[in-house]
Write a protein that holds these residues in place. Structure first.
Motif, mmCIF file in Angstrom:
data_model
loop_
_atom_site.group_PDB
_atom_site.id
_atom_site.type_symbol
_atom_site.label_atom_id
_atom_site.label_comp_id
_atom_site.label_asym_id
_atom_site.label_seq_id
_atom_site.Cartn_x
_atom_site.Cartn_y
_atom_site.Cartn_z
ATOM 1 N N ASN A 38 0.817 -1.211 0.000
ATOM 2 C CA ASN A 38 0.000 0.000 0.000
ATOM 3 C C ASN A 38 0.856 1.268 0.000
ATOM 4 N N LEU A 39 2.026 1.200 0.626
ATOM 5 C CA LEU A 39 2.927 2.342 0.596
ATOM 6 C C LEU A 39 3.417 2.611 -0.820
ATOM 7 N N VAL A 40 3.776 1.551 -1.529
ATOM 8 C CA VAL A 40 4.239 1.699 -2.917
ATOM 9 C C VAL A 40 3.119 2.251 -3.792
ATOM 10 N N LEU A 41 1.895 1.728 -3.617
ATOM 11 C CA LEU A 41 0.765 2.218 -4.399
ATOM 12 C C LEU A 41 0.516 3.699 -4.146
ATOM 13 N N ALA A 42 0.635 4.121 -2.886
ATOM 14 C CA ALA A 42 0.414 5.531 -2.558
ATOM 15 C C ALA A 42 1.492 6.414 -3.176
ATOM 16 N N SER A 86 -3.596 5.083 -6.223
ATOM 17 C CA SER A 86 -4.336 5.087 -4.972
ATOM 18 C C SER A 86 -5.810 4.751 -5.127
ATOM 19 N N GLY A 87 -6.311 4.700 -6.347
ATOM 20 C CA GLY A 87 -7.708 4.349 -6.571
ATOM 21 C C GLY A 87 -8.643 5.423 -6.044
ATOM 22 N N ARG A 88 -9.903 5.005 -5.766
ATOM 23 C CA ARG A 88 -10.918 5.987 -5.355
ATOM 24 C C ARG A 88 -10.643 6.570 -3.970
ATOM 25 N N GLY A 89 -10.031 5.801 -3.098
ATOM 26 C CA GLY A 89 -9.836 6.267 -1.740
ATOM 27 C C GLY A 89 -8.774 7.330 -1.591
ATOM 28 N N GLY A 90 -7.910 7.476 -2.574
ATOM 29 C CA GLY A 90 -6.856 8.460 -2.487
ATOM 30 C C GLY A 90 -5.645 7.965 -1.714
ATOM 31 N N ALA A 91 -4.553 8.693 -1.833
ATOM 32 C CA ALA A 91 -3.300 8.285 -1.183
ATOM 33 C C ALA A 91 -3.434 8.300 0.332
ATOM 34 N N GLY A 92 -4.241 9.211 0.864
ATOM 35 C CA GLY A 92 -4.389 9.289 2.314
ATOM 36 C C GLY A 92 -4.933 8.006 2.915
ATOM 37 N N LEU A 152 -4.671 4.978 1.666
ATOM 38 C CA LEU A 152 -3.633 3.948 1.592
ATOM 39 C C LEU A 152 -2.583 4.139 2.680
ATOM 40 N N LEU A 153 -2.230 5.377 2.946
ATOM 41 C CA LEU A 153 -1.212 5.630 3.966
ATOM 42 C C LEU A 153 -1.730 5.268 5.365
ATOM 43 N N VAL A 154 -3.018 5.531 5.608
ATOM 44 C CA VAL A 154 -3.593 5.151 6.899
ATOM 45 C C VAL A 154 -3.579 3.627 7.049
ATOM 46 N N TYR A 155 -3.984 2.931 5.970
ATOM 47 C CA TYR A 155 -3.979 1.469 5.993
ATOM 48 C C TYR A 155 -2.556 0.941 6.182
ATOM 49 N N CYS A 156 -1.620 1.599 5.505
ATOM 50 C CA CYS A 156 -0.205 1.213 5.630
ATOM 51 C C CYS A 156 0.258 1.357 7.084
#
Length: 363
Positions: free
Chosen positions: A265-269, A274-280, A282-286
């Protein structure tokens, strides 16, 4: 601190129900010819009681007893010879009221050894815990030739032990297939036997009868419903605590999986995928995955529980995805996630239970 070996022996003791006592020549037969079928039939603890034997004879019989007890995963106890516990490889020693005192027996036998004590009165039952015994024998319930000169205590002492004993205890003395029901009605759920098995023509059959009686309880007696605390204690008795510095394989796999998910998820962000949810998002999930990995590596109960919830969500999500799969690729993807996630979930259940085992108590 109480040793881990002694803890394991005490957990096995807590689960034991049927205790066999015998000399080296039970019923005039070879020890192996009686002990082996008795262990197959359900004996949980065996005590070698050789009152008039030489040390050499005891060691010879103990070798047979230890080997068969190891095969059957039964505890092996030696009678009144704490000095021979190490030499015989016994799990502990049993002493009488007129034998070596419990504290002295434990000092001689070693810190890992169980120490059992015979009791014949309410006062002796009460004092056993303070003396440091691990378990007690209560009896003799009936007059028996194996205890000449010792008067029977009858069912009253059994009932007293059922209401007041704070240690695992075994009713002993004339207990056989005919008398076990009244003994259980008096309050016993563990028994020790001698002649009922050692003099039986078919030791395995008699042992199975006694073990079955203990399992189902006395006729007409309604078993009280166990509390959740009692059920939890019974389950924990079958588990070993996770030693300091040791991480079970499922915990290692879960930690590595959490780190891998966090990195993906860090790499994707970072790369903008990041898809619909945005980089934020993904970073929270990371961050959550890295926090879970840190917690699990440090054996934190909550971290393991939260990761299990994630695994459960993944299994449910991909199961629903499987129901709507329109291609072989969709099916393969669903199974590739569901099967390992489900397997890891169940492996972590046992890890979670082991994390709940109370820390070792001081001796």
């Amino acid at each position: 601190m109480t040793s881990s070996l002694l803890q394991r022996r005490r957990r096995r003791l807590a689960a034991a129900r049927l205790y066999l006592v015998s000399d080296a020549r039970p019923g005039g037969r070879d020890l192996e010819s009686v002990l082996a079928p008795a262990l197959r039939g359900g004996v949980d603890i065996f005590q070698l009681r050789c009152k008039d034997a030489t040390d050499a004879e005891i060691l010879e019989a103990a070798q047979v007893a230890r080997e068969w007890c190891e095969v059957a995963d039964a505890l092996f106890i030696i009678n009144d010879r704490p000095d021979l516990v190490a030499a015989t490889g016994a799990d502990g020693v049993h002493v009488g009221q007129d034998d070596t005192p419990v504290a002295e027996a434990r000092r001689i036998a070693g810190p890992d050894a169980l120490v059992g004590l015979s009791t014949h009165s309410p006062e002796q039952v009460d004092a056993a815990h303070e003396q440091g015994a691990d378990y007690i024998g209560v009896g003799p319930v009936h007059t028996t030739p194996t205890k000449p000169g010792r008067p029977a205590v009858g069912p009253d002492l059994v009932t007293y032990a059922a209401l007041n004993a704070t240690l695992p205890w075994f009713a002993i003395g004339g207990v056989d297939t005919d008398t076990i029901d009244p003994v259980m009605l008096a309050g016993a759920n563990r028994v020790a036997v001698v002649r009922a098995i050692t003099e039986a023509e078919d030791p395995e059959r008699v042992t199975r009868q006694l073990a079955h009686a203990l399992e189902i309880g006395p006729p007409g007696a309604r078993r009280p419903r166990k509390s959740s605390e009692e059920r939890t204690a019974e389950i924990q008795a079958t588990l070993e605590p996770i030693p300091e510095g040791v991480r079970p394989l499922p915990l290692q796999i879960a930690t590595a999986t959490a780190i891998a998910l966090g990195l993906v998820n860090l790499v994707l962000a970072i790369t903008g995928h990041s898809g619909r949810g945005g980089a934020g998002t993904l970073l929270v999930y990371c961050a959550l995955m890295f926090a879970a990995a840190y917690g699990m590596w440090n054996k934190r109960y909550l971290a393991v529980l939260l990761f299990q919830i994630l695994l459960a969500v993944l299994v449910v999500f991909f199961f629903l995805f499987l129901l709507r799969a329109s291609s072989v690729g969709d099916v393969a993807l669903s199974l590739a996630v569901m099967l390992p996630a489900g397997a890891l979930f169940w492996k972590l259940v046992r890890v979670l239970a082991r994390l709940q085992i109370p820390p070792a108590r001081t001796a």
